[in-house]
Design an enzyme around this catalytic site. Structure first.
Site, PDB file in Angstrom:
ATOM      1  N   CYS A 113       0.920  19.553  -6.071  1.00 37.16           N
ATOM      2  CA  CYS A 113      -0.428  19.327  -5.519  1.00 37.16           C
ATOM      3  C   CYS A 113      -0.944  20.519  -4.716  1.00 37.16           C
ATOM      4  O   CYS A 113      -2.136  20.604  -4.424  1.00 37.16           O
ATOM      5  CB  CYS A 113      -0.433  18.080  -4.646  1.00 37.16           C
ATOM      6  N   HIS A 254      -6.110  17.600   0.779  1.00 35.32           N
ATOM      7  CA  HIS A 254      -5.596  17.037  -0.471  1.00 35.32           C
ATOM      8  C   HIS A 254      -5.844  15.534  -0.475  1.00 35.32           C
ATOM      9  O   HIS A 254      -5.587  14.847   0.512  1.00 35.32           O
ATOM     10  CB  HIS A 254      -4.101  17.345  -0.578  1.00 35.32           C
ATOM     11  N   ASN A 284      -5.069  10.386  -6.591  1.00 37.41           N
ATOM     12  CA  ASN A 284      -4.432  11.689  -6.407  1.00 37.41           C
ATOM     13  C   ASN A 284      -4.415  12.434  -7.748  1.00 37.41           C
ATOM     14  O   ASN A 284      -3.726  12.025  -8.675  1.00 37.41           O
ATOM     15  CB  ASN A 284      -3.003  11.472  -5.888  1.00 37.41           C
TER      16      ASN A 284
HETATM   17  N1  COA Z   1       1.579  -3.275  -4.553  1.00 34.19           N
HETATM   18  C1  COA Z   1       2.188  -4.157  -3.741  1.00 34.19           C
HETATM   19  N2  COA Z   1       3.319  -3.869  -3.086  1.00 34.19           N
HETATM   20  C2  COA Z   1       3.836  -2.642  -3.227  1.00 34.19           C
HETATM   21  C3  COA Z   1       3.240  -1.672  -4.045  1.00 34.19           C
HETATM   22  C4  COA Z   1       2.070  -2.032  -4.728  1.00 34.19           C
HETATM   23  N3  COA Z   1       1.414  -1.169  -5.525  1.00 34.19           N
HETATM   24  N4  COA Z   1       3.983  -0.545  -3.988  1.00 34.19           N
HETATM   25  C5  COA Z   1       5.011  -0.775  -3.178  1.00 34.19           C
HETATM   26  N5  COA Z   1       4.928  -2.067  -2.723  1.00 34.19           N
HETATM   27  C6  COA Z   1       5.844  -2.775  -1.836  1.00 34.19           C
HETATM   28  C7  COA Z   1       7.229  -2.189  -1.808  1.00 34.19           C
HETATM   29  O1  COA Z   1       7.977  -2.621  -2.921  1.00 34.19           O
HETATM   30  C8  COA Z   1       7.756  -2.720  -0.514  1.00 34.19           C
HETATM   31  O2  COA Z   1       8.165  -4.049  -0.704  1.00 34.19           O
HETATM   32  P1  COA Z   1       9.494  -4.601  -0.003  1.00 34.19           P
HETATM   33  O3  COA Z   1       9.233  -4.481   1.470  1.00 34.19           O
HETATM   34  O4  COA Z   1       9.583  -5.995  -0.518  1.00 34.19           O
HETATM   35  O5  COA Z   1      10.604  -3.702  -0.469  1.00 34.19           O
HETATM   36  C9  COA Z   1       6.514  -2.751   0.381  1.00 34.19           C
HETATM   37  O6  COA Z   1       5.384  -2.673  -0.499  1.00 34.19           O
HETATM   38  C10 COA Z   1       6.447  -1.608   1.371  1.00 34.19           C
HETATM   39  O7  COA Z   1       6.780  -0.416   0.674  1.00 34.19           O
HETATM   40  P2  COA Z   1       6.576   0.966   1.332  1.00 34.19           P
HETATM   41  O8  COA Z   1       6.971   2.023   0.339  1.00 34.19           O
HETATM   42  O9  COA Z   1       7.244   1.003   2.670  1.00 34.19           O
HETATM   43  O10 COA Z   1       4.993   0.958   1.533  1.00 34.19           O
HETATM   44  P3  COA Z   1       4.081   2.014   2.214  1.00 34.19           P
HETATM   45  O11 COA Z   1       3.273   1.403   3.269  1.00 34.19           O
HETATM   46  O12 COA Z   1       4.841   3.258   2.571  1.00 34.19           O
HETATM   47  O13 COA Z   1       3.071   2.392   1.036  1.00 34.19           O
HETATM   48  C11 COA Z   1       2.776   4.168  -0.526  1.00 34.19           C
HETATM   49  C12 COA Z   1       3.563   2.940  -0.174  1.00 34.19           C
HETATM   50  C13 COA Z   1       3.354   4.759  -1.791  1.00 34.19           C
HETATM   51  C14 COA Z   1       1.330   3.761  -0.746  1.00 34.19           C
HETATM   52  C15 COA Z   1       2.855   5.174   0.643  1.00 34.19           C
HETATM   53  O14 COA Z   1       4.187   5.337   1.040  1.00 34.19           O
HETATM   54  C16 COA Z   1       2.310   6.535   0.274  1.00 34.19           C
HETATM   55  O15 COA Z   1       1.151   6.685  -0.069  1.00 34.19           O
HETATM   56  N6  COA Z   1       3.151   7.591   0.403  1.00 34.19           N
HETATM   57  C17 COA Z   1       2.715   8.947   0.110  1.00 34.19           C
HETATM   58  C18 COA Z   1       2.680   9.147  -1.359  1.00 34.19           C
HETATM   59  C19 COA Z   1       1.968  10.388  -1.739  1.00 34.19           C
HETATM   60  O16 COA Z   1       0.937  10.696  -1.231  1.00 34.19           O
HETATM   61  N7  COA Z   1       2.534  11.115  -2.698  1.00 34.19           N
HETATM   62  C20 COA Z   1       1.968  12.284  -3.218  1.00 34.19           C
HETATM   63  C21 COA Z   1       2.095  13.403  -2.243  1.00 34.19           C
HETATM   64  S1  COA Z   1       1.292  14.803  -2.873  1.00 34.19           S
END
Ligand code: COA
Length: 330
Positions: A113, A254, A284
């Site tokens: 990215c 970003h 993204n």
């Molecule tokens: N819908 C519903 N639940 C979801 C889900 C979705 N699309 N994706 C994950 N979950 C669940 C997980 O399975 C987890 O469940 P559990 O507690 O039963 O295990 C719960 O939600 C929490 O997961 P977690 O990963 O802690 O959530 P989060 O608040 O961190 O949100 C992201 C997940 C991916 C949205 C977030 O971590 C994120 O955006 N991270 C950065 C990613 C990014 O920007 N990447 C590119 C960088 S260039």
């Protein structure tokens, strides 16, 4: 001699994939996605449409807006993590062919990215050294080809699209790229990775059955490092250049996650009106994210000639980069 971002262009595919569409394929909800990411829609390329197809369309627009003859372009760089072909030819070569430029230096850059801001750093150096005069930069992605649509933690985040810019030589410092900072730390490489199809796990039925060809991500950890790194990078580049946040006309981060953008913006106390947000409609788009956001600001009339943009990005590797750019277009 200075390097100037003279024009911007972008292309987005027609097909819109909504959060409701994801409700039909994975266990998720519109409410969850909006609350955790701010994303509502993303564009998805047609099956036959390639990264270079989209990149070439964005490039055509940037060339036309720059008002230059395409034959005066002396370097083409494409940043992408979803190239048309894994090894060769480069997507930059294919884009050059599609826009009809021959006998030109062309290569791809791999910085996930952060690719577009990394390219700005190269373009600045090539132009300031006098080696090149008009450089075409393209950030283009068909990330839908790398996404596992059964993994709810990643599939909801990404979209396809392309952005392009012409960087030209100028003697006007008030229309120049002032500074670019680009960096990386490979110790985080496993947190955001497409493990398969390279020399470590070459293509095989076993590898594909394990799904190693898809993007794997430790979302929560990526989130924390992203906020920390994006914030530090902005503080550093402003300090190095003795520029105050109030001097920035547009903050263009970003577009990975609205919560990441808001965390960084709040820490830096940047006003919302001066920040560009496109994550809600495109998700993204990796290396295309920053040029697509610049293009949106340009087309909305928010970005004007001479405006000072602060770009800030972060991606797999981990890589990160920031830039202070005075817009050289009209
Ligand atoms: N819908 C519903 N639940 C979801 C889900 C979705 N699309 N994706 C994950 N979950 C669940 C997980 O399975 C987890 O469940 P559990 O507690 O039963 O295990 C719960 O939600 C929490 O997961 P977690 O990963 O802690 O959530 P989060 O608040 O961190 O949100 C992201 C997940 C991916 C949205 C977030 O971590 C994120 O955006 N991270 C950065 C990613 C990014 O920007 N990447 C590119 C960088 S260039």
């Amino acid at each position: 001699m200075y390097a100037s971002l003279k024009s911007i262009g972008s292309y987005v595919p027609e097909k819109i994939m909504t959060n409701k569409d994801f409700e039909k394929i994975v266990d998720t909800s519109d409410e969850w996605i909006v609350q955790r990411t701010g994303i509502k829609n993303r564009r998805i390329a047609a099956v036959e449409q390639t990264t270079s197809d989209m990149g070439a369309l964005a490039a055509d627009k940037a060339i036309q807006r720059a008002g230059i003859d395409k034959n005066d372009i002396d370097l083409v760089i494409c940043a992408t993590l979803s190239p048309d072909h894994l090894c060769m030819p480069s997507t930059a070569c294919l884009i050059s062919d599609k826009i009809g430029i021959r006998d030109v230096m062309a290569f791809d850059l791999s910085a996930a990215c952060s690719g577009f801001v990394y390219m700005l750093s190269l373009a600045k150096a090539f132009i300031e050294s006098g080696a090149k005069k008009n450089i075409l930069l393209v950030g283009a992605e068909k990330i839908s080809s790398l996404v596992d649509y059964s993994d709810r933690g990643t599939c909801i985040l990404f979209g396809d699209g392309a952005g392009a810019a012409i960087i030209s030589a100028t003697d006007d410092k008030n229309r120049a790229i002032l500074d670019v900072h680009a960096s990386a730390d490979g110790k985080y490489s496993d947190l955001l990775i497409t493990p398969g199809c390279g020399s470590k796990y070459p293509c095989s039925t076993e590898m594909m059955n394990e799904g190693l060809q898809y993007i794997k991500m430790a979302g929560n950890e990526v989130f924390k490092v992203a906020v920390r790194t994006l914030t530090k990078d902005v503080v550093d580049i402003l300090k190095t250049n003795d520029i105050e946040p109030e001097d920035i006309d547009l903050f263009i981060p970003h577009q990975a996650n609205l919560r990441i953008i808001e965390a960084v913006r709040n820490k830096l106390k940047f006003p919302k009106e001066k920040t560009v947000f496109t994550v809600e409609k495109y998700g993204n788009t990796s290396a295309a994210s920053i040029p697509m956001a610049i293009n949106d600001a340009y087309e909305d009339g928010r970005l004007k000639s001479g405006d000072l943009m602060l770009l800030d990005t972060f991606g797999g590797g981990f890589t990160w980069a920031s830039a202070l750019v005075r817009f050289g277009g009209n």
